[in-house]
Design a protein around this motif. Structure first.
Motif, mmCIF file in Angstrom:
data_model
loop_
_atom_site.group_PDB
_atom_site.id
_atom_site.type_symbol
_atom_site.label_atom_id
_atom_site.label_comp_id
_atom_site.label_asym_id
_atom_site.label_seq_id
_atom_site.Cartn_x
_atom_site.Cartn_y
_atom_site.Cartn_z
ATOM 1 N N GLU A 1 7.476 -2.555 -28.492
ATOM 2 C CA GLU A 1 7.516 -3.460 -27.340
ATOM 3 C C GLU A 1 6.953 -4.780 -27.804
ATOM 4 O OE1 GLU A 1 4.668 -4.826 -25.680
ATOM 5 O OE2 GLU A 1 3.327 -3.872 -27.086
ATOM 6 N N TYR A 2 7.322 -5.823 -27.071
ATOM 7 C CA TYR A 2 6.755 -7.139 -27.359
ATOM 8 C C TYR A 2 7.003 -8.038 -26.168
ATOM 9 C CZ TYR A 2 11.538 -8.598 -28.233
ATOM 10 O OH TYR A 2 12.869 -8.854 -28.094
ATOM 11 N N ALA A 3 6.204 -9.096 -26.099
ATOM 12 C CA ALA A 3 6.377 -10.062 -25.021
ATOM 13 C C ALA A 3 5.769 -11.390 -25.439
ATOM 14 C CB ALA A 3 5.692 -9.575 -23.751
ATOM 15 N N LEU A 4 6.282 -12.424 -24.827
ATOM 16 C CA LEU A 4 5.674 -13.740 -24.929
ATOM 17 C C LEU A 4 4.712 -13.816 -23.742
ATOM 18 C CD1 LEU A 4 5.682 -16.393 -26.512
ATOM 19 C CD2 LEU A 4 7.437 -17.222 -24.930
ATOM 20 N N VAL A 5 3.402 -13.786 -24.015
ATOM 21 C CA VAL A 5 2.384 -13.649 -22.983
ATOM 22 C C VAL A 5 1.806 -15.010 -22.615
ATOM 23 C CG1 VAL A 5 0.169 -12.559 -22.415
ATOM 24 C CG2 VAL A 5 1.858 -11.322 -23.776
ATOM 25 N N HIS A 6 1.647 -15.228 -21.321
ATOM 26 C CA HIS A 6 1.113 -16.485 -20.791
ATOM 27 C C HIS A 6 1.937 -17.677 -21.263
ATOM 28 C CE1 HIS A 6 -2.173 -13.940 -19.646
ATOM 29 N NE2 HIS A 6 -2.542 -13.755 -20.894
ATOM 30 N N GLY A 7 3.188 -17.433 -21.638
ATOM 31 C CA GLY A 7 4.067 -18.492 -22.090
ATOM 32 C C GLY A 7 3.674 -19.122 -23.408
ATOM 33 N N ALA A 8 2.744 -18.474 -24.132
ATOM 34 C CA ALA A 8 2.198 -19.132 -25.317
ATOM 35 C C ALA A 8 2.331 -18.330 -26.611
ATOM 36 C CB ALA A 8 0.726 -19.469 -25.074
ATOM 37 N N ASN A 9 1.968 -17.058 -26.602
ATOM 38 C CA ASN A 9 1.918 -16.261 -27.835
ATOM 39 C C ASN A 9 2.609 -14.925 -27.675
ATOM 40 O OD1 ASN A 9 0.135 -17.845 -29.712
ATOM 41 N ND2 ASN A 9 -1.234 -17.703 -27.946
ATOM 42 N N TYR A 10 3.203 -14.457 -28.774
ATOM 43 C CA TYR A 10 3.765 -13.111 -28.809
ATOM 44 C C TYR A 10 2.647 -12.088 -28.991
ATOM 45 C CZ TYR A 10 8.689 -14.470 -29.512
ATOM 46 O OH TYR A 10 9.966 -14.947 -29.368
ATOM 47 N N TYR A 11 2.813 -10.952 -28.325
ATOM 48 C CA TYR A 11 2.002 -9.762 -28.552
ATOM 49 C C TYR A 11 2.986 -8.609 -28.627
ATOM 50 C CZ TYR A 11 -2.314 -12.100 -26.955
ATOM 51 O OH TYR A 11 -3.383 -12.933 -26.808
ATOM 52 N N GLY A 12 2.684 -7.595 -29.428
ATOM 53 C CA GLY A 12 3.580 -6.451 -29.474
ATOM 54 C C GLY A 12 3.005 -5.300 -30.256
ATOM 55 N N THR A 13 3.684 -4.166 -30.149
ATOM 56 C CA THR A 13 3.249 -2.933 -30.788
ATOM 57 C C THR A 13 4.213 -2.559 -31.901
ATOM 58 O OG1 THR A 13 2.363 -2.160 -28.675
ATOM 59 C CG2 THR A 13 2.722 -0.499 -30.386
ATOM 60 N N PRO A 14 3.726 -2.527 -33.141
ATOM 61 C CA PRO A 14 4.577 -2.035 -34.231
ATOM 62 C C PRO A 14 4.982 -0.578 -33.969
ATOM 63 C CG PRO A 14 2.655 -3.201 -35.094
ATOM 64 C CD PRO A 14 2.433 -3.018 -33.614
ATOM 65 N N ARG A 15 6.266 -0.289 -34.108
ATOM 66 C CA ARG A 15 6.814 1.020 -33.773
ATOM 67 C C ARG A 15 6.372 2.135 -34.735
ATOM 68 N NH1 ARG A 15 11.333 2.528 -30.907
ATOM 69 N NH2 ARG A 15 11.926 0.364 -30.615
ATOM 70 N N GLY A 16 6.366 1.854 -36.036
ATOM 71 C CA GLY A 16 6.149 2.888 -37.042
ATOM 72 C C GLY A 16 4.889 3.723 -36.883
ATOM 73 N N PRO A 17 3.703 3.121 -36.814
ATOM 74 C CA PRO A 17 2.477 3.920 -36.716
ATOM 75 C C PRO A 17 2.419 4.803 -35.467
ATOM 76 C CG PRO A 17 1.964 1.671 -37.366
ATOM 77 C CD PRO A 17 3.420 1.692 -36.992
ATOM 78 N N VAL A 18 2.937 4.309 -34.342
ATOM 79 C CA VAL A 18 2.932 5.095 -33.106
ATOM 80 C C VAL A 18 3.829 6.314 -33.260
ATOM 81 C CG1 VAL A 18 3.533 5.095 -30.648
ATOM 82 C CG2 VAL A 18 2.407 3.091 -31.670
ATOM 83 N N GLN A 19 5.030 6.102 -33.788
ATOM 84 C CA GLN A 19 5.964 7.221 -33.950
ATOM 85 C C GLN A 19 5.435 8.255 -34.939
ATOM 86 O OE1 GLN A 19 8.845 7.462 -31.904
ATOM 87 N NE2 GLN A 19 8.434 9.541 -32.580
ATOM 88 N N GLN A 20 4.804 7.789 -35.999
ATOM 89 C CA GLN A 20 4.221 8.720 -36.986
ATOM 90 C C GLN A 20 3.139 9.588 -36.347
ATOM 91 O OE1 GLN A 20 2.909 6.115 -40.125
ATOM 92 N NE2 GLN A 20 4.978 5.790 -40.896
ATOM 93 N N CYS A 21 2.303 8.983 -35.514
ATOM 94 C CA CYS A 21 1.242 9.727 -34.827
ATOM 95 C C CYS A 21 1.839 10.790 -33.909
ATOM 96 C CB CYS A 21 0.372 8.757 -34.028
ATOM 97 S SG CYS A 21 -0.929 9.561 -33.078
ATOM 98 N N LEU A 22 2.817 10.400 -33.096
ATOM 99 C CA LEU A 22 3.455 11.349 -32.172
ATOM 100 C C LEU A 22 4.177 12.456 -32.934
ATOM 101 C CD1 LEU A 22 4.848 8.804 -29.555
ATOM 102 C CD2 LEU A 22 2.842 10.297 -29.298
#
Length: 188
Positions: free
Chosen positions: A71-92
């Motif tokens: 997931e990712y988003a442009l937050v407060h109209g200023a900066n991107y934030y997001g979650t790298p997919r690989g580590p989460v999927q490996q954990c699950l």
């Protein structure tokens, strides 16, 4: 193999998401908590790879293009934030539960991509408490605070989209509630 589950913690700016997650990690150091990537500059005391993966806008957009962001988003109209997919999927895939601490837009994207994820909304005890926490943090100038508060109003209005709402009246109580929800054994 144990049953893995993805938990997503979201809520408005300055509600204390990071503080609650830090307390949960103190109690359960084995818990996988995804480290988000962001294009914003580090705040005082933040360490790359510990608090966030601080990357350039160009690098972040490259990760998006390659499908490497859950997931990712442009937050407060200023900066991107997001979650790298690989580590989460490996954990699950390894049979462990994972926790994401993200914003509303990200939570919606995760729920669309992984409908089995449990969405948890961390709410302030009151609007005034949220304003006081943001001002007291002292990390944003007035225009940034106003932008964040406008975003917070939208986020608070969306809490009915979440599976569970936890009110962060005290860090200990909110953490206890999240710990129980995740099926983690309370620390003595």
């Amino acid at each position: 193999m144990s049953v893995s589950k993805l938990f997503v913690l979201a809520g408005p700016t300055a509600v204390g998401k990071g503080t609650v997650v830090s307390e949960l990690r103190r109690r359960h150091p084995e818990l996988f908590v995804s480290i988000s990537a962001t294009t914003r500059q580090p705040r005082p005391g933040e360490v790359d790879g510990v608090h966030y993966h601080f990357v350039s806008r160009e690098k972040f957009e490259e990760l998006i293009e390659r499908g490497q962001m859950l997931e990712y988003a442009l937050v407060h109209g200023a900066n991107y934030y997001g979650t790298p997919r690989g580590p989460v999927q490996q954990c699950l895939d390894a049979g462990h539960s994972a926790l994401l601490e993200i914003d509303l837009a990200g939570a919606r994207q995760v729920k669309a991509a992984m409908p089995q994820a449990e969405l948890v909304f961390l709410a302030p005890p009151s609007w005034q408490e949220l304003v006081d926490r943001l001002v007291g943090r002292g990390t944003e100038d007035e225009s940034e605070r106003e932008r964040r508060l406008a975003t917070a109003k939208v986020e608070l209005a969306a809490q009915d989209e979440f599976d569970v709402v936890i009110v962060n009246d005290t860090v200990a109580r909110a953490t206890d509630e999240l710990e129980a929800l995740m099926g983690l054994k309370p620390v003595e």
